[in-house]
Design an enzyme around this catalytic site. Structure first.
Site, mmCIF file in Angstrom:
data_model
loop_
_atom_site.group_PDB
_atom_site.id
_atom_site.type_symbol
_atom_site.label_atom_id
_atom_site.label_comp_id
_atom_site.label_asym_id
_atom_site.label_seq_id
_atom_site.Cartn_x
_atom_site.Cartn_y
_atom_site.Cartn_z
ATOM 1 C CG ASP A 174 -2.341 0.144 0.921
ATOM 2 O OD1 ASP A 174 -2.639 1.024 0.097
ATOM 3 O OD2 ASP A 174 -3.181 -0.577 1.494
ATOM 4 C CG ASP A 261 -9.824 0.937 -0.304
ATOM 5 O OD1 ASP A 261 -8.845 1.078 -1.057
ATOM 6 O OD2 ASP A 261 -9.731 0.751 0.913
HETATM 7 C C1 GLA Z 1 -6.000 0.694 1.750
HETATM 8 C C2 GLA Z 1 -6.148 -0.339 0.628
HETATM 9 C C3 GLA Z 1 -7.146 -1.401 1.038
HETATM 10 C C4 GLA Z 1 -6.723 -2.044 2.349
HETATM 11 C C5 GLA Z 1 -6.546 -0.967 3.412
HETATM 12 C C6 GLA Z 1 -5.930 -1.526 4.686
HETATM 13 O O1 GLA Z 1 -7.139 1.443 1.895
HETATM 14 O O2 GLA Z 1 -6.546 0.282 -0.562
HETATM 15 O O3 GLA Z 1 -7.280 -2.369 0.009
HETATM 16 O O4 GLA Z 1 -5.538 -2.747 2.139
HETATM 17 O O5 GLA Z 1 -5.688 0.059 2.961
HETATM 18 O O6 GLA Z 1 -5.830 -0.549 5.685
#
Ligand code: GLA
Length: 616
Positions: A174, A261
């Site tokens: 990430d 997301d």
């Molecule tokens: C980000 C990513 C998600 C997940 C969260 C975890 O938002 O895009 O897919 O991995 O972090 O905190």
């Protein structure tokens, strides 16, 4: 042999396929991830229970293999050695002697079940949970330094630990720690975390240090290669379409998130779908577009919304997205397991040719996605984006089949077969996607249009000088923001990128009034690499696309075979008729398509490689 023209940066023919081929990404990875099901409330029992269901339900034998732990596993980074410590309260099998925790017992168990294991980290010093809150569950503990669990400053150490010592096979990295840890973050202001001057401004590419971000991810890629001499790893880049990642992820990793997301809402699914849907030329075996994990099973895609669940799954499959289940499988109903386990749909996703489906028809209401399969057949998904019933017509031409000969369709959800010539009316329920395998008589017998083989095309340079956000993506309410603020602006640099069967800004391909329903649209000053297996000739009709706003530029088109110039046009101006560019490419495994402007300082115009095809 023709004398090569003067070379511009990045346009030099190389005679090689330059996209990422390391790791295990020849097919889109399939598996399960803890995040959409449990967020950071993840523990060993949940992970193992899901893994067991994947095996027992038969999903493993259908290809679901990676069991990935997302945010929430870490306790702290011990000091001064910097070794990562696992949260043993939630992962008891990781407790080792003298505090040296290890995931090896867990990865051994997963491997013994015939599965693979995935872990999660962040490229900055801190995690997403630390950066954005995310409910605060299982956030790292300890001193300021101990809470710095991200890879920054520890890339080689952590990758060696995760892969050599702990035995993982997959990592998602990430980017929250390089995005949200500026002095304005309340937790930074109050001294809980150190300031990290952001490298990413999510709303401004000009304020993003694209090269610095790329260099950090490249460092991870290099470490992964060192720690995995057998190449058994998957590198998943999670930058949510920021940092112009579309233009470089295919050089660095196996998967690249194209958007923020996903959520268990219809509108959010549309948003994530759209972020990948028009980027077929940016996915190929080894490096795929990742519109995020599946939400089949939850919210708008739960057991009461099977039409929506099937649509979500079908669309991810046909777009060659990774099929990563994000659902607490302990709750799964037989209907939902049947969706996730539909072998015919999975086979589309796992088809060896690696062609992401191309939009053959595109509106806000209805879309038709067509994917060319390794056996030369087609798969087609007809998708009703609206909440009302809709009548669609599928044309033989959408499939690049001739009108007069019969077309056979097999419905991959119902098993029903039908046959038509010319056109076939189809009734779609609200939110329904009908998915068929199709066979018919190809418009181009004995050849393939390049727009039918996007998995064999690598956009090495796409001519974009100033990356712009993509306005064609469905903008929805962001669940974690609600209707506070001003709503969602266009995001994700990539507007104007190379397109199959479209001009770069979405218009139909057209040169001097002549339309082309097949071809590649791209900005000038671009270079495309095309894999040629057994074809003998390349042929296209080329010129400046009528969608160009600039009528003063001139462009030359060049064709290379294994790095050697084999054909080129004269300089072509706006409004000039398409010129034929064709050459013998027999035995040349890489064909390169270069177009360049006469004045390299101008913002490049859209050009069209009309009917571009490899032929027998
Ligand atoms: C980000 C990513 C998600 C997940 C969260 C975890 O938002 O895009 O897919 O991995 O972090 O905190």
């Amino acid at each position: 042999m023709l004398a090569p023209p003067a070379l511009a940066e990045g346009l030099e023919a190389r005679g090689e396929w330059s996209a990422y081929e390391k790791g295990h990404g020849q097919l889109p990875p399939m598996g399960w991830n803890s995040w959409n099901a449990f967020y950071s409330d993840v523990d060993e029992e949940k992970v193992l229970a899901s893994a067991q269901i994947i095996v027992d339900s038969g999903l493993a034998s259908r290809g679901y293999r990676y069991i990935n732990i997302d945010d929430g596993w870490w306790l702290k980074r011990s000091q001064p050695d910097g070794r990562m410590i696992i949260r043993t309260a939630t992962f008891p099998s990781a407790a080792g002697k003298s505090g040296r925790t290890s995931f090896r017992p867990l990865t051994d168990r997963l491997h013994a079940m015939g599965l693979k294991a995935g872990i999660y980290s962040d490229i900055g010093r801190n995690s997403c949970g630390q950066t954005f809150g995310h409910g605060g569950k299982n956030n790292p503990a300890g001193t300021l330094e101990e809470r710095e669990v991200g890879l920054f400053g520890h890339i080689d150490q952590d990758i060696a630990l995760y892969f050599d010592e702990w035995g993982f096979d997959f990592i998602k990295v990430d980017g929250c720690g390089i995005r949200g840890m500026g002095a304005d973050n309340p937790n930074v202001a109050s001294g809980i975390y150190r300031t990290f001057e952001p490298l990413i401004d999510f709303n401004s590419i000009a304020r993003t240090d694209v090269r610095a971000v790329q260099a950090l991810y490249q460092h991870v890629a290099d470490a992964l290669e060192r720690s995995n001499p057998d190449g058994d790893f998957v590198f998943s880049i999670c930058l949510w379409g920021s940092a112009d990642v579309r233009s470089w992820a295919h050089d660095v990793g196996n998967l690249s998130r194209t958007s923020e997301d996903i959520g268990p809402q219809w509108g959010r699914m549309l948003h994530n779908l759209d972020s990948a849907a028009r980027r077929a030329l940016y996915a190929q075996p080894g490096s795929w577009n990742d519109p995020d994990m599946l939400f089949v099973g939850t919210g708008d895609f739960d057991a009461h919304h099977l039409v929506e669940a099937r649509s979500h799954f079908s669309l991810w499959a046909i777009l060659n997205a990774p099929l990563i289940i994000g659902y607490d499988l302990r709750e799964a109903t037989p209907d939902l397991l049947a969706i996730l386990g539909n072998e015919q749909i999975i086979a589309l996703n796992q088809d060896a040719a690696g062609n992401q489906a191309v939009l053959a028809f595109d509106t806000d209401d209805l879309q038709i996605y067509v994917k060319t399969l390794a056996d030369g057949g087609k798969a087609v998904a007809i998708f009703n984006r609206t909440a009302a019933p809709l009548n669609a017509t599928l044309d033989a031409a959408h499939l690049k089949f001739v009108d007069k000969a019969p077309v056979q369709l097999t419905d991959l959800w119902s098993g029903e077969s039908l046959s038509f010539s010319g056109e076939q009316p189809l009734a779609l329920a609200p939110h329904e996607t009908r998915v068929f395998r199709a066979s018919g008589t190809r418009q181009l017998p004995g050849g393939l249009y390049l727009s039918e083989m996007p998995g064999s095309v690598n956009v090495a340079e796409d001519g974009i000088v100033h990356p712009e956000p993509d306005p064609s993506i469905h903008r929805t309410i962001i669940s974690w923001q609600g209707t506070h603020g001003a709503g969602e602006p266009p995001r994700y640099a990539g507007w104007g990128g190379a397109r199959a069967d479209r001009a770069p800004y979405g218009q139909h391909l057209q040169i001097a009034g002549r339309p082309f329903s097949n071809g590649i649209g791209v900005l000038a000053n671009s270079r495309l690499e095309v894999r040629n297996k057994n074809f003998r000739r390349f042929s296209a009709m080329v010129g400046i696309d009528d969608s160009s706003a600039d009528t003063a530029q001139r462009v030359r088109f060049e064709l290379y075979g294994d790095g050697e110039l084999v054909a080129q046009t004269s300089w072509i101006g706006f409004g000039q008729q398409a010129q034929t560019l064709s050459a013998d490419v027999e035995g040349r495994s890489i064909v390169e398509l270069v177009s360049r402007t006469a004045d390299p300082t101008e913002r490049p115009v859209p050009v069209t490689w009309g009917d571009a095809a490899l032929l027998q």
